[in-house]
Write a protein that holds these residues in place. Structure first.
Motif, PDB file in Angstrom:
ATOM      1  N   ARG A 153       0.840  -1.184  -0.107  1.00 39.67           N
ATOM      2  CA  ARG A 153      -0.110   0.013  -0.034  1.00 39.67           C
ATOM      3  C   ARG A 153       0.850   1.222   0.143  1.00 39.67           C
ATOM      4  NH1 ARG A 153      -3.885   2.600   4.515  1.00 39.67           N
ATOM      5  NH2 ARG A 153      -5.405   3.460   3.447  1.00 39.67           N
ATOM      6  N   GLU A 154       0.672   2.126  -0.925  1.00 40.50           N
ATOM      7  CA  GLU A 154       1.716   3.310  -1.380  1.00 40.50           C
ATOM      8  C   GLU A 154       0.830   4.690  -0.971  1.00 40.50           C
ATOM      9  OE1 GLU A 154       4.555   5.513  -4.396  1.00 40.50           O
ATOM     10  OE2 GLU A 154       3.127   3.992  -5.080  1.00 40.50           O
ATOM     11  N   LEU A 155       1.230   5.391   0.127  1.00 39.42           N
ATOM     12  CA  LEU A 155       0.641   6.511  -0.026  1.00 39.42           C
ATOM     13  C   LEU A 155       1.306   7.867  -0.647  1.00 39.42           C
ATOM     14  CD1 LEU A 155      -0.207   6.658   3.789  1.00 39.42           C
ATOM     15  CD2 LEU A 155      -1.795   5.987   2.053  1.00 39.42           C
ATOM     16  N   THR A 156       0.519   8.583  -1.357  1.00 34.94           N
ATOM     17  CA  THR A 156       0.961   9.839  -1.909  1.00 34.94           C
ATOM     18  C   THR A 156       0.356  10.946  -1.621  1.00 34.94           C
ATOM     19  OG1 THR A 156       1.710   8.153  -3.741  1.00 34.94           O
ATOM     20  CG2 THR A 156       1.735  10.660  -4.472  1.00 34.94           C
ATOM     21  N   SER A 175       5.699  10.737  -2.912  1.00 36.91           N
ATOM     22  CA  SER A 175       5.338   9.468  -2.526  1.00 36.91           C
ATOM     23  C   SER A 175       5.819   9.439  -0.886  1.00 36.91           C
ATOM     24  CB  SER A 175       6.159   8.278  -3.211  1.00 36.91           C
ATOM     25  OG  SER A 175       5.962   7.169  -2.281  1.00 36.91           O
ATOM     26  N   LEU A 176       5.124   8.965  -0.062  1.00 35.55           N
ATOM     27  CA  LEU A 176       5.309   8.623   1.448  1.00 35.55           C
ATOM     28  C   LEU A 176       5.724   7.404   1.542  1.00 35.55           C
ATOM     29  CD1 LEU A 176       2.478  10.754   3.214  1.00 35.55           C
ATOM     30  CD2 LEU A 176       4.534  11.347   2.352  1.00 35.55           C
ATOM     31  N   GLY A 177       6.037   6.568   0.422  1.00 37.05           N
ATOM     32  CA  GLY A 177       6.497   5.159   0.743  1.00 37.05           C
ATOM     33  C   GLY A 177       5.398   4.042   0.661  1.00 37.05           C
ATOM     34  N   ALA A 178       5.897   2.770   0.283  1.00 38.29           N
ATOM     35  CA  ALA A 178       5.006   1.695   0.412  1.00 38.29           C
ATOM     36  C   ALA A 178       5.322   0.846   1.228  1.00 38.29           C
ATOM     37  CB  ALA A 178       5.235   1.237  -0.931  1.00 38.29           C
ATOM     38  N   HIS A 179       4.397   0.218   1.839  1.00 39.69           N
ATOM     39  CA  HIS A 179       4.678  -0.611   2.919  1.00 39.69           C
ATOM     40  C   HIS A 179       3.575  -1.961   2.657  1.00 39.69           C
ATOM     41  CE1 HIS A 179       6.914   2.042   5.179  1.00 39.69           C
ATOM     42  NE2 HIS A 179       6.025   2.920   4.764  1.00 39.69           N
ATOM     43  N   PRO A 180       3.833  -3.125   3.197  1.00 38.08           N
ATOM     44  CA  PRO A 180       2.810  -4.305   3.111  1.00 38.08           C
ATOM     45  C   PRO A 180       1.370  -3.845   3.642  1.00 38.08           C
ATOM     46  CG  PRO A 180       4.558  -5.165   3.959  1.00 38.08           C
ATOM     47  CD  PRO A 180       5.114  -3.632   4.165  1.00 38.08           C
ATOM     48  N   ALA A 181       0.427  -4.292   2.979  1.00 36.86           N
ATOM     49  CA  ALA A 181      -1.014  -3.829   3.062  1.00 36.86           C
ATOM     50  C   ALA A 181      -1.495  -4.419   4.159  1.00 36.86           C
ATOM     51  CB  ALA A 181      -1.695  -4.113   1.749  1.00 36.86           C
ATOM     52  N   PRO A 217      10.012   8.031   2.090  1.00 37.30           N
ATOM     53  CA  PRO A 217       9.404   9.006   1.410  1.00 37.30           C
ATOM     54  C   PRO A 217      10.379   9.348   0.133  1.00 37.30           C
ATOM     55  CG  PRO A 217       8.952   9.142   3.776  1.00 37.30           C
ATOM     56  CD  PRO A 217      10.013   8.156   3.392  1.00 37.30           C
ATOM     57  N   GLY A 218       9.566   9.948  -1.057  1.00 35.16           N
ATOM     58  CA  GLY A 218      10.478  10.017  -2.123  1.00 35.16           C
ATOM     59  C   GLY A 218      10.596  11.750  -2.294  1.00 35.16           C
ATOM     60  N   PRO A 373       4.534  19.481  -1.674  1.00 38.31           N
ATOM     61  CA  PRO A 373       3.914  18.979  -0.793  1.00 38.31           C
ATOM     62  C   PRO A 373       4.809  18.424   0.274  1.00 38.31           C
ATOM     63  CG  PRO A 373       3.686  17.679  -2.651  1.00 38.31           C
ATOM     64  CD  PRO A 373       4.161  18.992  -2.966  1.00 38.31           C
ATOM     65  N   PRO A 374       4.444  18.494   1.610  1.00 41.88           N
ATOM     66  CA  PRO A 374       5.538  17.987   2.605  1.00 41.88           C
ATOM     67  C   PRO A 374       5.617  16.359   2.497  1.00 41.88           C
ATOM     68  CG  PRO A 374       3.392  18.065   3.440  1.00 41.88           C
ATOM     69  CD  PRO A 374       3.055  18.698   2.139  1.00 41.88           C
ATOM     70  N   ALA A 375       6.384  15.722   3.376  1.00 43.42           N
ATOM     71  CA  ALA A 375       7.023  14.386   3.407  1.00 43.42           C
ATOM     72  C   ALA A 375       6.009  13.598   4.406  1.00 43.42           C
ATOM     73  CB  ALA A 375       8.462  14.290   3.504  1.00 43.42           C
ATOM     74  N   THR A 376       5.132  14.389   5.140  1.00 42.87           N
ATOM     75  CA  THR A 376       4.295  13.838   6.168  1.00 42.87           C
ATOM     76  C   THR A 376       2.782  14.008   5.757  1.00 42.87           C
ATOM     77  OG1 THR A 376       4.489  15.592   7.414  1.00 42.87           O
ATOM     78  CG2 THR A 376       6.169  13.633   7.598  1.00 42.87           C
ATOM     79  N   ILE A 377       1.861  13.397   6.529  1.00 45.02           N
ATOM     80  CA  ILE A 377       0.645  13.741   6.165  1.00 45.02           C
ATOM     81  C   ILE A 377       0.252  14.760   7.208  1.00 45.02           C
ATOM     82  CG2 ILE A 377      -1.988  12.773   6.444  1.00 45.02           C
ATOM     83  CD1 ILE A 377      -0.899   9.976   5.528  1.00 45.02           C
ATOM     84  N   LYS A 378      -0.241  15.996   6.641  1.00 49.81           N
ATOM     85  CA  LYS A 378      -0.500  16.868   7.799  1.00 49.81           C
ATOM     86  C   LYS A 378      -1.615  17.814   6.905  1.00 49.81           C
ATOM     87  CE  LYS A 378       3.428  19.919   7.101  1.00 49.81           C
ATOM     88  NZ  LYS A 378       4.700  20.624   7.728  1.00 49.81           N
TER      89      LYS A 378
END
Length: 378
Positions: A153-156, A175-181, A217-218, A373-378
């Motif tokens: 699951r990748e968050l962008t 991209s905030l990175g991908a991790h196992p779903a 994060p990219g 955009p920032p490298a975190t969710i805010k």
């Protein structure tokens, strides 16, 4: 409706425009109107085309699925009720989807309109990748992983800055990175050596560089869109700020205006599906005036088939009461998450097909200088 009255009082101020009688009347009118709006041919035709209305809009993508041509579930399912927490006593009160949305309408109608250099919309989006045994990775999670495989699951985060007429616009993504779903996917990922990067092959960009998915994060991309200033595609590809500010504050007039957009952009979609998605896009992606935003919530409150779920958390970690619409014929679900204490819209999201899930983190006018955009969710 005592608890609902408390919510309306808090949302609308000490002298609220909306009373219990107003709410009851609105709900009654909405139900009667919904019954009058039954029409033949509720499903998509087999020749219906998929449409995506730009980067600023909640994607209006009506792609027929296995149930194409069948009735839209939102036309027949009765409005469901669910629990909501009262702000003063902490007690639980059953509130319908219409009541939750009318609370939000009261809040929006009291909001003060603002202006600025740019109208900024920040979203967080998720999508799934399928990693096969051996490491091959494909988008977008619809393909089974199979033995030895797993899903990511990748968050962008995306951010759009829409300027005024004669100005410019900016768009950024990171991209905030991908991790196992899931936990099961994490176990399969560890068994595969816990890789931190996955190569998805050549991208669809002009350079055809390999698209590498990372667990970290990219780097952000951020570029100017000179032709997109003063463009609000939630109202069609050529929607402008003037069009947004001219939207009617009467729910029925707004309904007619949005059905005009639907006729020009997705004529094969059902009225209910189009109105739900266009209203959500108007609320999240445009600087519509407070009275118009209130009308959009009232329009949504009158649509049939909505469900309510308490204590729902969005991609930004915020918790509220969710009002959802499901359209299986289009493989589409829409969800608005509202703060039950204030009626404020916290998040607007859609799931379905390759679009994954998208939530609004920030939407409003600003005088800030455009930036990535920032490298975190805010």
């Amino acid at each position: 409706m005592t608890d609902l009255k408390n919510l309306l009082d808090r949302a609308a101020g000490t002298d609220p425009d909306v009373t219990d009688d107003d709410v009851a009347a609105d709900l009654s009118r909405g139900r009667r109107a919904a019954r009058r709006r039954r029409f033949a041919g509720a499903g998509l035709t087999t020749a219906a085309a998929a449409l995506v209305v730009g980067a600023l809009a909640v994607p209006l993508a009506f792609a027929p699925g296995a149930q194409s041509g069948g009735p839209d579930s939102a036309l027949s399912a009765p409005p469901a009720t669910g629990p909501a927490t009262g702000p003063a006593t902490g007690t639980v009160t059953a509130m319908s989807a219409g009541e939750v949305l009318l609370v939000a309408a009261a809040h929006e109608e009291k909001a003060e309109p603002t202006t600025g250099k740019y109208f900024r919309v920040r979203k967080v989006q998720s999508r799934e990748w399928t990693v096969m045994a051996g490491g091959k990775i494909v988008c977008c999670g619809s393909i089974p992983a199979g033995p030895g495989g797993y899903k990511l699951r990748e968050l962008t985060v995306t951010e759009t800055w829409t300027g005024l007429k004669g100005g410019t616009a900016w768009f950024g993504t990171r991209s905030l990175g991908a991790h196992p779903a899931t936990a099961a996917d994490e176990a399969a990922w560890r068994k595969a050596g816990a890789p931190a990067n996955w190569n998805a092959g050549p991208s669809d960009t002009a350079g055809k560089q390999d698209q590498v998915i990372s667990s970290k994060p990219g780097k952000a991309t951020f570029f100017e869109l000179k032709d997109d200033a003063d463009r609000y595609t939630a109202l069609g590809m050529n929607g402008t700020l003037q069009d947004v500010l001219a939207l009617p504050a009467d729910p029925e007039q707004l309904r007619a205006r949005l059905l005009g957009v639907k006729a020009a952009t997705a004529p094969d979609a059902t009225d209910v599906a189009a109105l739900a998605q266009l209203s959500a896009g108007l609320l999240s992606d445009t600087p519509a005036l407070p009275k118009v935003r209130g009308a959009a919530f009232r329009l949504l409150a009158g649509l049939p088939g909505a469900t309510v779920q308490q204590n729902v958390t969005d991609l930004g970690g915020r918790t509220g009461t969710a009002v959802g619409f499901s359209f299986p014929a289009y493989q589409l679900n829409l969800r608005l998450i509202v703060d039950p204490k204030t009626g404020k819209l916290l998040s607007s999201s859609h799931t379905g097909g390759k679009n994954g899930d998208s939530s609004i983190l920030l939407s409003g006018w600003t005088n800030d200088t455009p930036e990535a955009p920032p490298a975190t969710i805010k």
